[in-house]
Write a protein that holds these residues in place. Structure first.
Motif, PDB file in Angstrom:
ATOM      1  N   UNK A  83       0.790  -1.224   0.000  1.00  0.00           N
ATOM      2  CA  UNK A  83       0.000   0.000   0.000  1.00  0.00           C
ATOM      3  C   UNK A  83       0.816   1.265   0.000  1.00  0.00           C
ATOM      4  N   UNK A  84       1.970   1.236  -0.674  1.00  0.00           N
ATOM      5  CA  UNK A  84       2.843   2.410  -0.724  1.00  0.00           C
ATOM      6  C   UNK A  84       3.217   2.732  -2.169  1.00  0.00           C
ATOM      7  N   UNK A  85       3.741   3.934  -2.358  1.00  0.00           N
ATOM      8  CA  UNK A  85       4.224   4.345  -3.671  1.00  0.00           C
ATOM      9  C   UNK A  85       5.376   5.318  -3.491  1.00  0.00           C
ATOM     10  N   UNK A  86       6.073   5.577  -4.586  1.00  0.00           N
ATOM     11  CA  UNK A  86       7.161   6.551  -4.610  1.00  0.00           C
ATOM     12  C   UNK A  86       6.836   7.579  -5.684  1.00  0.00           C
ATOM     13  N   UNK A  87       6.801   8.870  -5.306  1.00  0.00           N
ATOM     14  CA  UNK A  87       6.578   9.929  -6.283  1.00  0.00           C
ATOM     15  C   UNK A  87       7.656  10.988  -6.121  1.00  0.00           C
ATOM     16  N   UNK A  88       8.302  11.320  -7.231  1.00  0.00           N
ATOM     17  CA  UNK A  88       9.377  12.319  -7.228  1.00  0.00           C
ATOM     18  C   UNK A  88      10.404  12.016  -6.142  1.00  0.00           C
ATOM     19  N   UNK A  89      10.700  10.728  -5.947  1.00  0.00           N
ATOM     20  CA  UNK A  89      11.689  10.321  -4.954  1.00  0.00           C
ATOM     21  C   UNK A  89      11.172  10.239  -3.536  1.00  0.00           C
ATOM     22  N   UNK A  90       9.887  10.562  -3.311  1.00  0.00           N
ATOM     23  CA  UNK A  90       9.303  10.554  -1.972  1.00  0.00           C
ATOM     24  C   UNK A  90       8.508   9.261  -1.744  1.00  0.00           C
ATOM     25  N   UNK A  91       8.742   8.611  -0.594  1.00  0.00           N
ATOM     26  CA  UNK A  91       7.954   7.440  -0.209  1.00  0.00           C
ATOM     27  C   UNK A  91       6.703   7.897   0.526  1.00  0.00           C
ATOM     28  N   UNK A  92       5.573   7.270   0.221  1.00  0.00           N
ATOM     29  CA  UNK A  92       4.324   7.651   0.873  1.00  0.00           C
ATOM     30  C   UNK A  92       3.347   6.489   0.854  1.00  0.00           C
ATOM     31  N   UNK A  93       2.446   6.479   1.835  1.00  0.00           N
ATOM     32  CA  UNK A  93       1.335   5.538   1.796  1.00  0.00           C
ATOM     33  C   UNK A  93       0.341   6.002   0.741  1.00  0.00           C
ATOM     34  N   UNK A  94      -0.218   5.056   0.003  1.00  0.00           N
ATOM     35  CA  UNK A  94      -1.189   5.430  -1.034  1.00  0.00           C
ATOM     36  C   UNK A  94      -2.384   6.164  -0.428  1.00  0.00           C
ATOM     37  N   UNK A  95      -2.721   5.812   0.806  1.00  0.00           N
ATOM     38  CA  UNK A  95      -3.858   6.451   1.460  1.00  0.00           C
ATOM     39  C   UNK A  95      -3.579   7.899   1.848  1.00  0.00           C
ATOM     40  N   UNK A  96      -2.294   8.318   1.780  1.00  0.00           N
ATOM     41  CA  UNK A  96      -1.926   9.681   2.181  1.00  0.00           C
ATOM     42  C   UNK A  96      -1.796  10.639   1.004  1.00  0.00           C
ATOM     43  N   UNK A  97      -2.010  10.134  -0.221  1.00  0.00           N
ATOM     44  CA  UNK A  97      -1.877  11.004  -1.388  1.00  0.00           C
ATOM     45  C   UNK A  97      -3.178  11.006  -2.191  1.00  0.00           C
TER      46      UNK A  97
END
Length: 212
Positions: free
Chosen positions: A193-207
């Motif tokens: 349940x995570x992803x990386x955008x522009x080098x940033x790690x984040x939970x999918x539920x937080x974006x």
């Protein structure tokens, strides 16, 4: 005209042919089946040739020789860490990687995991067992969790994290709590349940998607 006996004989022959065909299909070395989807690409593995990805027309897309797989297994056995099998393939819809993960402590079986993409840009993965004598087992189907409700009924619970389902690689997303922080998705880990955008790690539920 057909007699009843001839019709019965024909039906039995047809059923036998279908059964034989399905048996051959199940033993042809393919690893992924539904729901493991890589845009029509299929992984085949044998002790003699290693692992090969074919597209839906049968064209070879990537190949990992048996020696490279054995080398990755040996490295995982020593370090206890996941080890990438040498080389990176190119599937129909994106790069494909094969990883050796820590062996199963109870059976001694090694494990391989494949990471790739489908036609929607979604990153998918699957893991499967490899016995010590290099029998490559088909990836096991996910088993839904079963719980007992307050009335004593058995209820099947889908524990899959679906928070990443709405996203795809290359999509512009931003943090819900800090909208100025945004960027294009580099990769998605649906399992965790995570992803990386522009080098940033984040939970999918937080974006969330950046409004167009």
């Amino acid at each position: 005209m057909f007699t009843n006996r001839k019709v019965q004989t024909f039906i039995l022959f047809a059923l036998f042919t279908l059964l034989l065909g399905s048996t051959v299909l199940a033993d042809d070395g393919r690893i992924n089946r539904a729901p493991y989807h890589f845009g029509g690409d299929t992984l085949f593995c044998t002790q003699e040739t290693g692992c090969t990805i074919l597209d839906k027309t049968g064209h070879e897309m990537a190949h990992w020789p048996q020696n490279d797989i054995a080398t990755a297994f040996a490295a995982s056995d020593v370090s206890g860490q996941n080890t990438k099998v040498n080389g990176e393939g190119q599937g129909t819809y994106g790069p494909m990687q094969l990883w050796s993960v820590s062996p199963d402590a109870t059976t001694g079986n090694n494990q391989l995991c494949m990471i790739g993409f489908d036609e929607w840009g979604k990153q998918n993965n699957m893991c499967f067992l490899v016995t010590p004598d290099y029998v490559f087992e088909q990836a096991a189907l996910p088993v839904p969790a079963k719980v007992i409700d307050v009335e004593g009924n058995v209820v099947v619970v889908d524990e899959t994290d679906h928070s990443c389902d709405e996203f795809s690689v290359g999509q512009d997303v931003m943090l819900k709590a800090n909208n100025p922080v945004h960027g294009l998705i580099d990769s998605i880990d649906h399992e965790h349940g995570t992803l990386v955008f522009d080098g940033e790690d984040a939970n999918c539920s937080d974006v969330e998607p950046v409004p167009v």
